[in-house]
Each structure stands twice: as structure tokens, then as C-alpha cells.
Write an enzyme that holds these catalytic residues in place. Structure first.
Site, PDB file in Angstrom:
ATOM      1  N   ASP A 106       0.841  -1.203   0.000  1.00  0.00           N
ATOM      2  CA  ASP A 106       0.000   0.000   0.000  1.00  0.00           C
ATOM      3  C   ASP A 106       0.876   1.254   0.000  1.00  0.00           C
ATOM      4  O   ASP A 106       2.026   1.211   0.450  1.00  0.00           O
ATOM      5  CB  ASP A 106      -0.885   0.029   1.256  1.00  0.00           C
TER       6      ASP A 106
HETATM    7  N1  URA Z   1      -1.605  -5.924   3.803  1.00  0.00           N
HETATM    8  C1  URA Z   1      -2.056  -4.638   3.832  1.00  0.00           C
HETATM    9  O1  URA Z   1      -3.105  -4.339   4.378  1.00  0.00           O
HETATM   10  N2  URA Z   1      -1.268  -3.702   3.228  1.00  0.00           N
HETATM   11  C2  URA Z   1      -0.091  -3.973   2.630  1.00  0.00           C
HETATM   12  O2  URA Z   1       0.572  -3.048   2.117  1.00  0.00           O
HETATM   13  C3  URA Z   1       0.354  -5.303   2.626  1.00  0.00           C
HETATM   14  C4  URA Z   1      -0.420  -6.270   3.227  1.00  0.00           C
END
Ligand code: URA
Length: 259
Positions: A106
Site C-alpha cells: 500500500d
Molecule cells: N496488507 C495490507 O493491508 N497492506 C499492505 O501493504 C500489505 C499487506
């Protein structure tokens, strides 16, 4: 790598177009083993000859593998109109037009992202059949509850009915735990902890398979790795072994509460 025209090689490996490379060749900016090249049709073998552009060595391997320590506010995509992409973190000498991120983090998550030109590897890493385990240091806003370990190990069902595969978890401090995922569903860790009544404040990916993010690699920096490291990475160690290595490598991250 077999022989390739110097103008094509440099256009593939840098931000310059083939025409711009031709101009640079005329100006004497390109060297092969320190000898100036001027003919764009000149064939070279980058595995055995050192090619430089304006004095900088241009990488010549068949496939490129880069490990990036992604900072916040970068997205895992090859292009985007609004945000900076992880490809912008790649230094010029390591650039290649076919580089792409193998997997996503993310925009507000940080840590290990693998960039590669190797489509087969990315497919193997991400396909549900071979999915390589990924390890995250997860900082929660409220205390980790012992009951989470079993709930996550049983495979959670999220608010929208999404069923998750079993997840291994180990609390490391009051609010930081290590999570190992075997799949990559959208915002998976954030949604799992939301379903458990907690909230993820920060996610830092510290390993993929047995490949550890070097803890001293500064945020935003890139490191070239090689085929042998990838083969090693695919031989994933067990969760307890990885836990031990991660706790040792990231002890100051844990002491400083995830900073
Ligand atoms: N899970 C999430 O919620 N975000 C990420 O960036 C990776 C795994």
C-alpha cells in the site's frame, strides 16, 4: 546475454531514446572497456564488456532484480499520474524499460519491494500455487491480544465475506507483531486486524521468502541482487527460523517502537 546493438542496449537500460543515444554516441559519451564507441550499429556483449555512458557503468545482466526499501507515499506501479512510483527510486545505472514491481505494498506501507524484468519469477512468486511467504512487522494502535494468534491461524473471514488462508503471527512487543502472509488480498492485513477489533498503524515488509530486507538499507534506497539470491529466496525458511532472524535484524526497529 548474446550480442546486441549498442543503441538498443542503452535505450533499453536508460531513460534515453534511441535517437538521443545516437547523439550521445557521436559526442563520445559511450565507452566499451574504456574505448569510445560511435557507431550505433556496433554489437556488444554486456556480459563480458563493460559499457559506460557519461562515465557511469550500465548494468548488462539478462534479468534485473532490485530490492527497494519503499518509503511512504510511493506506489507499486510502473506509472501513475498522481503519485510517485517505486520505479523513480531506481538509480540511472540500474534502469531498464521492462522493470516492474513483483507484488504490491500500500502507499502508506514501507519496506521490501522486489523490482524485476523477470516475468516468470513474478508469476511464480505471486501465483496462489507457489505463493512465496511475505513477512510484515505490523504496528497496531491497541495492544496485541493472545487470542489473535489462533483466530489468524484458523483463517479469517473478512467483513465482506472474503475468506483468508491461515496466517502465522507472533507478538514481538505490546503493539508490534510479525505476520506471515501466504497470499496477497487487497489491504489484507489492515482488514484482518480491523475484523479483530484493532487497527493497523503501520506495516513494514521485512522479508519475502527467505530474503531479508537489509536493516541498514536506508528508506528509498535500491540494491541490486542476483539470480542466486532469488533461488535462495524461493527456498523459504520455517516461520520460527524467520522470526528469529527478523527479531535479530530489526531489534532497533522494535526497541524504537517501529521507527
Ligand atoms: N496488507 C495490507 O493491508 N497492506 C499492505 O501493504 C500489505 C499487506
Amino acid at each position: 546475454m548474446s550480442e546486441i546493438r549498442i543503441d538498443k542496449f542503452l535505450a533499453d537500460r536508460t531513460k534515453y531514446s534511441r535517437n538521443e543515444i545516437k547523439t550521445m554516441l557521436k559526442k563520445g559519451a559511450v565507452r566499451m572497456n574504456n574505448e569510445i564507441l560511435s557507431d550505433p550499429k556496433q554489437k556488444i556483449n554486456p556480459d563480458v564488456q563493460e559499457i559506460t555512458l557519461n562515465g557511469k557503468k550500465i548494468h548488462g545482466g539478462l534479468e534485473i532484480y532490485l530490492l527497494v526499501n519503499k518509503p511512504e507515499n510511493y506506489i507499486c506501479a510502473t506509472e501513475d499520474r498522481q503519485h510517485k512510483t517505486v520505479l523513480e527510486l531506481v538509480p540511472e545505472a540500474l534502469r531498464h524499460k521492462d522493470l516492474f514491481p513483483a507484488g504490491r505494498l500500500d502507499i502508506d506501507s514501507t519496506g521490501l519491494v522486489l523490482l524485476t524484468t523477470d516475468g516468470a519469477l513474478a508469476h511464480n512468486m505471486l501465483s496462489p500455487k507457489h505463493h512465496v511467504p511475505k513477512y510484515y512487522l505490523v504496528t497496531l494502535s491497541r495492544k496485541f491480544q493472545e487470542s489473535y494468534v489462533q483466530s489468524l491461524a484458523d483463517g479469517m473471514t473478512l467483513a465482506d465475506g472474503t475468506v483468508c488462508l491461515p496466517v502465522q503471527t507472533k507478538p514481538l512487543t505490546e503493539k508490534i507483531c510479525l505476520v506471515c502472509l501466504h497470499e496477497g488480498k487487497y489491504h489484507q492485513i489492515k482488514r484482518m486486524f480491523a475484523a479483530l477489533g484493532n487497527h493497523v498503524e503501520h506495516l513494514h515488509r521485512v522479508a519475502v521468502g527467505s530474503l531479508l530486507l537489509p536493516p541498514d538499507l536506508p528508506s528509498g534506497d535500491c540494491l541490486e541482487i542476483f539470480n542466486k539470491d532469488i533461488l535462495q529466496m524461493l527456498k523459504a525458511d520455517s516461520f520460527p527460523e524467520m522470526c528469529e532472524q527478523i527479531v535479530y535484524a530489526f531489534s532497533s526497529y522494535l526497541i524504537n517502537d517501529g521507527h
